[in-house]
Scaffold this motif. Structure first.
Motif, mmCIF file in Angstrom:
data_model
loop_
_atom_site.group_PDB
_atom_site.id
_atom_site.type_symbol
_atom_site.label_atom_id
_atom_site.label_comp_id
_atom_site.label_asym_id
_atom_site.label_seq_id
_atom_site.Cartn_x
_atom_site.Cartn_y
_atom_site.Cartn_z
ATOM 1 N N THR A 219 14.938 15.766 -10.379
ATOM 2 C CA THR A 219 14.860 16.077 -11.812
ATOM 3 C C THR A 219 13.811 15.239 -12.528
ATOM 4 O OG1 THR A 219 16.612 14.479 -12.285
ATOM 5 C CG2 THR A 219 17.280 16.768 -11.899
ATOM 6 N N SER A 220 13.201 14.288 -11.808
ATOM 7 C CA SER A 220 12.205 13.420 -12.427
ATOM 8 C C SER A 220 10.965 14.211 -12.833
ATOM 9 C CB SER A 220 11.805 12.303 -11.462
ATOM 10 O OG SER A 220 10.723 11.560 -11.980
ATOM 11 N N LYS A 221 10.350 13.796 -13.924
ATOM 12 C CA LYS A 221 9.129 14.442 -14.414
ATOM 13 C C LYS A 221 7.898 13.553 -14.205
ATOM 14 C CE LYS A 221 11.120 17.563 -17.865
ATOM 15 N NZ LYS A 221 12.462 17.541 -17.280
ATOM 16 N N LEU A 222 8.026 12.554 -13.344
ATOM 17 C CA LEU A 222 6.921 11.635 -13.119
ATOM 18 C C LEU A 222 5.666 12.364 -12.633
ATOM 19 C CD1 LEU A 222 8.409 8.399 -11.489
ATOM 20 C CD2 LEU A 222 7.074 8.563 -13.602
ATOM 21 N N LYS A 223 4.565 12.087 -13.309
ATOM 22 C CA LYS A 223 3.278 12.645 -12.917
ATOM 23 C C LYS A 223 2.327 11.564 -12.401
ATOM 24 C CE LYS A 223 3.441 16.493 -16.233
ATOM 25 N NZ LYS A 223 2.765 17.129 -17.397
ATOM 26 N N LYS A 224 2.392 10.400 -13.030
ATOM 27 C CA LYS A 224 1.527 9.305 -12.621
ATOM 28 C C LYS A 224 2.376 8.070 -12.357
ATOM 29 C CE LYS A 224 -2.529 10.990 -15.140
ATOM 30 N NZ LYS A 224 -3.617 10.673 -16.111
ATOM 31 N N LEU A 225 2.243 7.543 -11.146
ATOM 32 C CA LEU A 225 3.010 6.373 -10.729
ATOM 33 C C LEU A 225 2.037 5.355 -10.140
ATOM 34 C CD1 LEU A 225 5.781 5.049 -10.327
ATOM 35 C CD2 LEU A 225 5.953 6.230 -8.122
ATOM 36 N N TRP A 226 1.700 4.355 -10.933
ATOM 37 C CA TRP A 226 0.735 3.340 -10.523
ATOM 38 C C TRP A 226 1.478 2.039 -10.243
ATOM 39 C CZ3 TRP A 226 -4.569 3.604 -13.493
ATOM 40 C CH2 TRP A 226 -5.041 4.916 -13.440
ATOM 41 N N LEU A 227 1.574 1.696 -8.976
ATOM 42 C CA LEU A 227 2.317 0.515 -8.552
ATOM 43 C C LEU A 227 1.427 -0.486 -7.820
ATOM 44 C CD1 LEU A 227 5.455 2.358 -7.082
ATOM 45 C CD2 LEU A 227 5.180 1.428 -9.392
ATOM 46 N N HIS A 228 0.155 -0.198 -7.680
ATOM 47 C CA HIS A 228 -0.718 -0.994 -6.827
ATOM 48 C C HIS A 228 -0.892 -2.422 -7.343
ATOM 49 C CE1 HIS A 228 -3.171 1.137 -9.811
ATOM 50 N NE2 HIS A 228 -4.058 0.146 -9.749
ATOM 51 N N GLU A 229 -1.299 -3.284 -6.397
ATOM 52 C CA GLU A 229 -1.543 -4.710 -6.664
ATOM 53 C C GLU A 229 -0.301 -5.396 -7.217
ATOM 54 O OE1 GLU A 229 -4.200 -6.105 -5.559
ATOM 55 O OE2 GLU A 229 -5.201 -4.215 -5.033
ATOM 56 N N ASN A 230 0.801 -5.265 -6.496
ATOM 57 C CA ASN A 230 2.029 -5.985 -6.779
ATOM 58 C C ASN A 230 2.552 -6.569 -5.467
ATOM 59 O OD1 ASN A 230 3.153 -5.900 -9.669
ATOM 60 N ND2 ASN A 230 2.460 -3.786 -9.393
ATOM 61 N N TYR B 190 -0.298 5.378 -6.595
ATOM 62 C CA TYR B 190 -1.113 4.319 -6.008
ATOM 63 C C TYR B 190 -0.199 3.159 -5.615
ATOM 64 C CZ TYR B 190 -5.007 6.987 -7.874
ATOM 65 O OH TYR B 190 -5.900 7.999 -8.152
ATOM 66 N N ILE B 191 -0.222 2.824 -4.342
ATOM 67 C CA ILE B 191 0.630 1.764 -3.810
ATOM 68 C C ILE B 191 -0.184 0.733 -3.041
ATOM 69 C CG2 ILE B 191 2.671 3.256 -3.664
ATOM 70 C CD1 ILE B 191 2.043 3.458 -0.611
ATOM 71 N N ASP B 192 -1.507 0.849 -3.051
ATOM 72 C CA ASP B 192 -2.345 -0.066 -2.283
ATOM 73 C C ASP B 192 -2.248 -1.480 -2.847
ATOM 74 O OD1 ASP B 192 -3.825 1.783 -4.224
ATOM 75 O OD2 ASP B 192 -5.097 -0.006 -4.260
ATOM 76 N N GLY B 193 -2.458 -2.454 -1.969
ATOM 77 C CA GLY B 193 -2.422 -3.848 -2.386
ATOM 78 C C GLY B 193 -1.033 -4.384 -2.607
ATOM 79 N N CYS B 194 -0.003 -3.694 -2.108
ATOM 80 C CA CYS B 194 1.364 -4.192 -2.177
ATOM 81 C C CYS B 194 1.774 -4.715 -0.800
ATOM 82 C CB CYS B 194 2.308 -3.089 -2.659
ATOM 83 S SG CYS B 194 2.047 -2.593 -4.392
ATOM 84 N N LYS B 195 3.066 -4.892 -0.576
ATOM 85 C CA LYS B 195 3.578 -5.387 0.697
ATOM 86 C C LYS B 195 4.509 -4.357 1.332
ATOM 87 C CE LYS B 195 1.686 -9.429 -0.217
ATOM 88 N NZ LYS B 195 0.550 -9.984 0.538
ATOM 89 N N LEU B 196 4.165 -3.090 1.151
ATOM 90 C CA LEU B 196 4.987 -2.014 1.694
ATOM 91 C C LEU B 196 4.627 -1.763 3.152
ATOM 92 C CD1 LEU B 196 4.797 0.404 -1.364
ATOM 93 C CD2 LEU B 196 6.768 -0.966 -0.671
ATOM 94 N N GLN B 197 5.644 -1.495 3.956
ATOM 95 C CA GLN B 197 5.442 -1.279 5.379
ATOM 96 C C GLN B 197 5.819 0.154 5.752
ATOM 97 O OE1 GLN B 197 7.794 -5.114 6.024
ATOM 98 N NE2 GLN B 197 6.396 -5.196 7.768
ATOM 99 N N GLY B 198 5.761 0.448 7.031
ATOM 100 C CA GLY B 198 6.142 1.776 7.498
ATOM 101 C C GLY B 198 4.995 2.759 7.395
#
Length: 596
Positions: A217-228, A248-256
C-alpha cells in the motif's frame, strides 16, 4: 515586541545601509506607499491584512526580525535563495495562520523553530546552518496533521529522527539528507501511507531497514538511503513498492544481493545508460566496485575487486585490502599509533614479522588471530579495516580513548571475543554483530543479545558486556552514554581523579602543618637550650643535649618528608592505575584524611 502597522514590521527587515539600498531598488518598501503594493507583498481581498511575502531570489541580505511576528494574518512566507543570516525568530514561527514557509538556501543558524500553526502545509528549511536536534515535541507532535512537505536537509542537525514525525499522516515529502543524524529509521514510519519521497542520504543512520516501509500500500516513489551505515540485507519486500522510481543504497553497509524482482522494475532510469545488468544500476554487487572516474559511486559500470581485496557490501566504490600486514599498518596510522603506550618499536620495524608485533598473535600458518591492545592509549574511531582480517578471533581494545561508532565490518571475521569496554564509543551495536554466534558467549543458550557484545548506553557491567551469569545494569543518571561501560561514570571521568587529587592536597597540607608546628616547637626548645647554655657555660652536656634534640627532630622531619614523597608517588601510581586499568570504576582511593 510592540506591534504597530504591517509596514513598520516589514521595514525592520531593511534597516541599515545594505537594507535601504535593497529597498530603494524595489517598488514600495517605504512609508509613503501602501504596503499591499510593495514588491513581494500580497494582501487579502480587503487590503487590510498582509497574507504573503515572496522575496525568493531577490538578493536580499539581512536577518529575520522579531517584528515579523506582528503579521498575524501571514499565510505564505518565501525568502529562499537569499543571504539570510542569524537565528529564526520564534515570534515568526508562532504565527497561527502560517501555511507555507520556505527559507531554504540561506545561512540561517540556531535551532529548528517550533511552529505554532496547525494549518502548516509546507516547512522548507533546507540548505541552511541549523544545529541541534530535530524537536520531538511541539514541532511535530500532532501539531501539524496537515503537513505535506518537511525539508530539513543540508543543515548540521544531530541526534535521532523523532518517531513523532509519523504523526503527520498527510506527509508526502520528507527531506533529512546531509545532516549528522544517527540512530535508526523509526519503524512507525510505515504509518506514513501518503509518503512519496523519503530522502535520508548522507547521514550516520544505522540499523536494518524496517519492513514497515515496504508494504504493497506504500506510495513511495523516491527512496534515497545512500551514504549511511545501514546494515543487514536489502529486504526482498522492497519489490512491493509498485510506484518506486528511484532507490539508492550505495555507500551503506548492506550485504547479500539485490532482490531479482527489484532489478526487473523500471527504477533509477537516470542510469539506464550504464553498462551492466539491471541490478548494477541499483548497486554494485558484493566484492565489486563502480569503475573509477564516474560521477556516481557504487552503482553501474561495476567491476570485480582486484586480487587480495574485497568489498563486502552492496554499492561499493572501493575495495579494501585483505593483506594483513597492510591492514595492521593502516590500523596503526588510523588510530594514532605514535601516541600508543606500552608497546615496543616493532610496529615501526618493517623487517619484523607482524606476528611479533606487540599485542599480535598468529596461528601456526602465520595468520593474525588475536589483537590485545588494552590500556595503550589508542584514540580515534575503530579502524574498519580490522574486519578484513579473515582469521581474527580475539579483539581486545578495552580501556583506551576510542570514539565514534562500532564498525559493521567487525561482523565479518570469526570473532569469539570482542572487548571495547572502557572507551567512548557511542551509538548501538550493529544488529549483524548482535546476531553473530559465540561472540562473548552470545547465542550459546539459543538466544542472541547485543548486550553480550557491549552494554548499551545507560547501562553497565563490570566487564562492559553481559554474560550468561550477569546482565547489564541500568544507571540512574545520564552520565553513562557510551557502549561497554564498566560503571555509571563516563570513561575518563575525572571525578575520582579530582577526589584523589583533593585528598592528596588535604593530606599534604595536614602533614606540612604538622611539620611546621614541630619546627616551631623545636625552635622554641632550642632557644631555651641556648639560654640554658649561657646560664651554665661550663656544662657542656646541656649544649650537647640541645644539639642532640635538634638533630633528632631533623631526623624525624626527614622521615616525614620521605613519607610524604612516598605518599605522593603512591597517589600518582594510584591515579595512573585508575586512569589506565579501571578509569570507569567508581572506586575511590583516599589518603588517611577525612573526605570533605
Amino acid at each position: 515586541m510592540v506591534c504597530t502597522t504591517a509596514s513598520d514590521a516589514l521595514l525592520t527587515l531593511v534597516e541599515g545601509d545594505v537594507g535601504l539600498n535593497w529597498a530603494n531598488q524595489r517598488q514600495g518598501w517605504n512609508q509613503t506607499t501602501n504596503v499591499c503594493q510593495w514588491f513581494g507583498v500580497t494582501c487579502d481581498s480587503t487590503g487590510a491584512v498582509v497574507e504573503g511575502i515572496n522575496l525568493a531570489g531577490s538578493n536580499f541580505e539581512g536577518m529575520l526580525t522579531t517584528e515579523l511576528g506582528c503579521l498575524t494574518g501571514l499565510k505564505n512566507f518565501n525568502m529562499t535563495k537569499n543571504s539570510l543570516y542569524g537565528s529564526f525568530p520564534q515570534a515568526l514561527a508562532d504565527i497561527a495562520s502560517l501555511n507555507k514557509l520556505d527559507i531554504s538556501e540561506n545561512q540561517v543558524t540556531g535551532s529548528v523553530p517550533i511552529f505554532g500553526s496547525k494549518d502548516l502545509l509546507e516547512v522548507v528549511l533546507g540548505s541552511n546552518s541549523f544545529t541541534g536536534k530535530i524537536p520531538d515535541t511541539g514541532f511535530v507532535n500532532l501539531h501539524h496533521p496537515n503537513l505535506v512537505w518537511l525539508d530539513l536537509s543540508f543543515n548540521n542537525l544531530s541526534g535521532s529522527i523523532p518517531p513523532a514525525i509519523a504523526s503527520m499522516e498527510d506527509l508526502e515529502i520528507l527531506e533529512l539528507s546531509n545532516n549528522n543524524l544517527t540512530g535508526s529509521i523509526p519503524a512507525i514510519f510505515g504509518n506514513l501511507t501518503k509518503l512519496e519521497d523519503l530522502f535520508l542520504d548522507v547521514n550516520s543512520l544505522t540499523g536494518t531497514l524496517p519492513l514497515s516501509l515496504f508494504t504493497s500500500t506504500s506510495k513511495l516513489k523516491k527512496l534515497w538511503l545512500h551514504e549511511n551505515l545501514f546494515s543487514g540485507n536489502l529486504p526482498q519486500q522492497v519489490s512491493n513498492l509498485q510506484d518506486l522510481l528511484d532507490i539508492y543504497i550505495d555507500g551503506c553497509k548492506l550485504q547479500g544481493t539485490i532482490p531479482p524482482a527489484l532489478c526487473d522494475m523500471n527504477v533509477n532510469i537516470d542510469h539506464n545508460n550504464l553498462v551492466g545488468d539491471n541490478c548494477d544500476k541499483i548497486a554494485c554487487p558484493v566484492d565489486s566496485r563502480s569503475m573509477p572516474g564516474q560521477d556516481h559511486h557504487g552503482l553501474g559500470n561495476c567491476e570485480e575487486c582486484p586480487d587480495k581485496t574485497r568489498a563486502p557490501f552492496l554499492g561499493s566504490s572501493t575495495c579494501g585490502t585483505t593483506r594483513q600486514r597492510q591492514i595492521l599498518i593502516d590500523f596503526y596510522n588510523h588510530n594514532n599509533g605514535d601516541e600508543w603506550t606500552g608497546i615496543e618499536d616493532n610496529w615501526n620495524d618493517l623487517s619484523t614479522s607482524e606476528c611479533k608485533w606487540t599485542g599480535i598473535s598468529c596461528n601456526s600458518n602465520g595468520y593474525v588471530e588475536e589483537i590485545e591492545l588494552h590500556s595503550m592509549n589508542l584514540s580515534g574511531s575503530i579502524y574498519e579495516g580490522l574486519g578484513y582480517l579473515e582469521h581474527l578471533t580475539v579483539l581486545n581494545l578495552s580501556d583506551n580513548e576510542l570514539t565514534g561508532l562500532l564498525p559493521v565490518e567487525l561482523s565479518l571475521p570469526p570473532l569469539t571475543r570482542l572487548d571495547i569496554s572502557g572507551n567512548r564509543i557511542g551509538g548501538v551495536v550493529p544488529s549483524v554483530i548482535c546476531q553473530k554466534s559465540d561472540v562473548n558467549g552470545n547465542g550459546l543458550d539459543g538466544t542472541f543479545s547485543c548486550a553480550y557484545v557491549a552494554c548499551p548506553g545507560g547501562t553497565y557491567s563490570s566487564s562492559g558486556h553481559a554474560t550468561m551469569s550477569s546482565t547489564c545494569k541500568s544507571c540512574t543518571d545520564e552520565d553513562s552514554i557510551f557502549l561497554g561501560s564498566k560503571s555509571c561514570d563516563s570513561p575518563g571521568d575525572d571525578s575520582s581523579s579530582k577526589d584523589l587529587t583533593d585528598g592528596f592536597i588535604i593530606g599534604l597540607s595536614a602533614a606540612l602543618a604538622f611539620v611546621a608546628f614541630g619546627f616551631v616547637g623545636w625552635f622554641i626548645l632550642r632557644r631555651k637550650g641556648h639560654r640554658s647554655g649561657k646560664d651554665n657555660a661550663t656544662d657542656a652536656g646541656s649544649t650537647t643535649g640541645s644539639i642532640g634534640y635538634g638533630g633528632a627532630r631533623r631526623d624525624q622531619v626527614d622521615d616525614e618528608n620521605t613519607a610524604l614523597f612516598d605518599c605522593t608517588v603512591s597517589a600518582a601510581a594510584s591515579r595512573q592505575s585508575t586512569s589506565s586499568a579501571g578509569r570507569s570504576s567508581k572506586k575511590e582511593v583516599w589518603l588517611d584524611v577525612p573526605r570533605i
